[in-house]
Design a protein around this motif. Structure first.
Motif, short mmCIF file in Angstrom:
data_model
loop_
_atom_site.label_atom_id
_atom_site.label_comp_id
_atom_site.label_asym_id
_atom_site.label_seq_id
_atom_site.Cartn_x
_atom_site.Cartn_y
_atom_site.Cartn_z
N LYS A 260 0.81 -1.21 0.00
CA LYS A 260 0.00 0.00 0.00
C LYS A 260 0.85 1.27 0.00
N LYS A 261 2.09 1.18 0.50
CA LYS A 261 2.94 2.36 0.56
C LYS A 261 3.82 2.52 -0.67
N LYS A 262 4.08 1.43 -1.38
CA LYS A 262 4.93 1.54 -2.56
C LYS A 262 4.76 0.34 -3.47
N PHE A 263 5.05 0.56 -4.76
CA PHE A 263 5.22 -0.50 -5.74
C PHE A 263 6.71 -0.57 -6.06
N GLN A 264 7.22 -1.78 -6.17
CA GLN A 264 8.66 -1.94 -6.37
C GLN A 264 8.94 -2.88 -7.53
N LEU A 265 9.91 -2.53 -8.36
CA LEU A 265 10.37 -3.38 -9.46
C LEU A 265 11.80 -3.79 -9.19
N ASP A 266 12.05 -5.09 -9.11
CA ASP A 266 13.40 -5.64 -8.94
C ASP A 266 13.78 -6.40 -10.20
N ILE A 267 15.03 -6.26 -10.62
CA ILE A 267 15.53 -6.98 -11.79
C ILE A 267 16.78 -7.74 -11.38
N PHE A 268 16.80 -9.05 -11.67
CA PHE A 268 17.89 -9.93 -11.29
C PHE A 268 18.51 -10.57 -12.53
N ASP A 269 19.80 -10.87 -12.42
CA ASP A 269 20.47 -11.69 -13.43
C ASP A 269 20.29 -13.15 -13.04
N GLU A 280 11.36 2.17 -7.36
CA GLU A 280 10.20 2.24 -6.48
C GLU A 280 9.27 3.37 -6.92
N LEU A 281 7.98 3.13 -6.79
CA LEU A 281 6.96 4.14 -7.03
C LEU A 281 6.13 4.28 -5.76
N THR A 282 6.00 5.51 -5.24
CA THR A 282 5.31 5.75 -3.99
C THR A 282 4.25 6.83 -4.16
N ALA A 283 3.45 7.00 -3.10
CA ALA A 283 2.41 8.03 -3.12
C ALA A 283 3.00 9.43 -3.05
N ALA A 284 4.26 9.52 -2.62
CA ALA A 284 4.90 10.83 -2.53
C ALA A 284 5.24 11.40 -3.90
N GLN A 285 5.31 10.56 -4.90
CA GLN A 285 5.62 11.02 -6.24
C GLN A 285 4.37 11.56 -6.92
N PRO A 286 4.52 12.40 -7.95
CA PRO A 286 3.34 12.92 -8.66
C PRO A 286 2.47 11.80 -9.20
#
Length: 437
Positions: A260-269, A280-286
């Protein structure tokens, strides 16, 4: 141009050069009554499309036609659904199933280009387990789960003869209820980005890969058909995540985590198990607009807000698909929710039509929200993308927003360099085949 008689089906053969990014209406059919039982299957640059026409007098009519360019010839109908197709020399094999038991009976029609005739083979093959996908690489290959998800089977078929069957004991068995439910299947040529919600995804690249999101980990299993070897790597997920889903492309594991506080994208080899990028994308961003689809009411627009997706993180299911375009990876980042309680593993934006071509998809009844997010590997930078985009899915979105009608039936299949979509508008009594590329 060759016109072929093929009872029971409409076969659309499109041999003209590919067009620029966009869409093209390939075929339309009008009726005085009702259309139903739409099926599609690929054969090289051809697309097998079949349906039934029921006129107002209720007499069921199975029209059949070979369509090539602007010429169509009707033929006699045969009531059977094609599973997949493959070409061997001058013979074209159209496979279909008989019966609905766990051991499914595979039959085939054989069309010979020299004699212009079709016969049904007397041979029968028995395929066992839960079939999750197929592909053609010289021979036909059928992929399935067996032993309640503890094994993966790869059956190689030449014409109607089993060449080999390789059975892999999975290092991390799939939970039986998940193995029996929807499983996403992808190949090198996959442009289908409607999938992505399943806990289990199977990819056919240079090898077979099984990606399994379970508990607090993503299990990545590499299965080598040449050696029979099976390798397992585990990737720990953040404890903050309400839920997560993963996708594999070019040896890189993309994983979205929703809280609920953030969406996160992780990329691994995948080879080294190391994390190579994170965003990360959060509610604090536009805030920004996202796509909104409501399958039950056939609504689509680009006015939903990312902030609404954040608020629904604990009740929706993540959905991810990744494509590579112009040197960067484009992530279709989304979620799915059905207010009727169908948000779990057994439902979603797309349901498998297992009785037809496995890769044929249709929109689910619930709410789907998504946006596009790009990762530049060379610069290790991220960028959110707004439409219009140079991706097939965005062309579909634009077309469906421009054609605001209540489609009785919508379904999609990977075709050539894009996707063929079948739209049935019952109010207009018309079905259309549209190629997005």
């Amino acid at each position: 141009m060759t016109i072929r008689s093929f009872p029971g089906v409409f076969i659309l053969v499109f041999l003209s050069p590919l067009f620029s990014i966009g869409q093209q209406i390939l075929y339309t059919h009008h009726t005085t009554g009702t259309l139903k039982d739409f099926t599609t299957v690929r054969l090289g640059d051809s697309l097998l499309f079949s349906f039934k026409d029921i006129p107002n007098d209720s007499r069921r009519s199975q029209h059949a036609v070979w369509l090539a360019d602007s010429v169509a010839l009707p033929t006699d109908p045969v009531d059977a659904e094609v599973f997949t197709a493959a070409r061997f020399g001058r013979d074209e094999y159209f496979y279909f199933f008989e019966g609905k038991s766990r051991s499914r009976r595979l039959k085939t029609w054989i069309y010979n280009d020299s004699t212009k005739g079709r016969v049904e083979s007397a041979d029968t093959l028995f395929l066992h387990g839960k079939i999750i996908g197929s592909y053609v690489d010289g021979n036909l290959f059928v992929v399935s789960f067996r032993e309640m998800g503890s094994e993966l089977s790869l059956v190689e078929i030449n014409r109607m003869r089993v060449v080999s069957e390789k059975r892999f004991r999975l290092p991390q068995p799939i939970a039986p209820e998940l193995a029996a439910g929807p499983v996403d299947f992808y190949t090198d040529a996959s442009e289908i980005t409607f999938q992505g919600r399943s806990h289990v995804k199977v990819f056919k690249y240079d090898k077979l890969y099984v990606i399994y999101d379970l508990g607090s980990r993503t299990y990545a299993m590499t299965l080598d058909p040449q050696t029979g070897a099976a390798d397992l790597k585990a990737f720990l997920a953040s404890s903050e995540a309400a839920d997560f889903r993963s996708f594999l492309i070019d040896g890189k594991l993309f994983r979205i985590l929703h809280a609920k506080k953030k969406f996160q994208l992780d990329i691994f080899d995948l080879a080294t198990s190391t994390q190579i990028a994170k965003s990360e994308l959060t509610a604090a961003q536009p805030d920004f607009n996202t796509y909104f689809r409501y399958g039950r009411k056939n609504v689509i627009h680009h006015k939903h807000k990312f902030s609404y997706m954040l608020k629904a993180a604990n009740v929706s299911t993540p959905q991810i698909a990744v494509l590579k375009r112009d040197g960067q990876y484009i992530v279709q980042w989304g979620d799915y929710y059905d207010e009727n309680g169908m948000g779990g593993a057994g439902a979603g934006i797309i349901g498998m039509i297992v009785t037809t071509a496995i890769l044929q998809m249709m929109e689910g009844p619930g709410l789907n929200h998504y946006f596009y997010y790009a990762w530049n590997e060379q610069q290790n930078s991220f960028q959110r993308l707004d439409p219009p985009l140079n991706v097939v899915r965005d062309a579909i979105d634009c077309y469906e927003m421009d054609h605001v009608v209540r489609f009785e039936d919508k379904r999609y299949i990977a075709y050539r360099d894009g996707i063929a979509a079948i739209y049935y508008d019952s109010s207009a009594r018309m079905v259309s085949v549209v190629y997005f590329h």
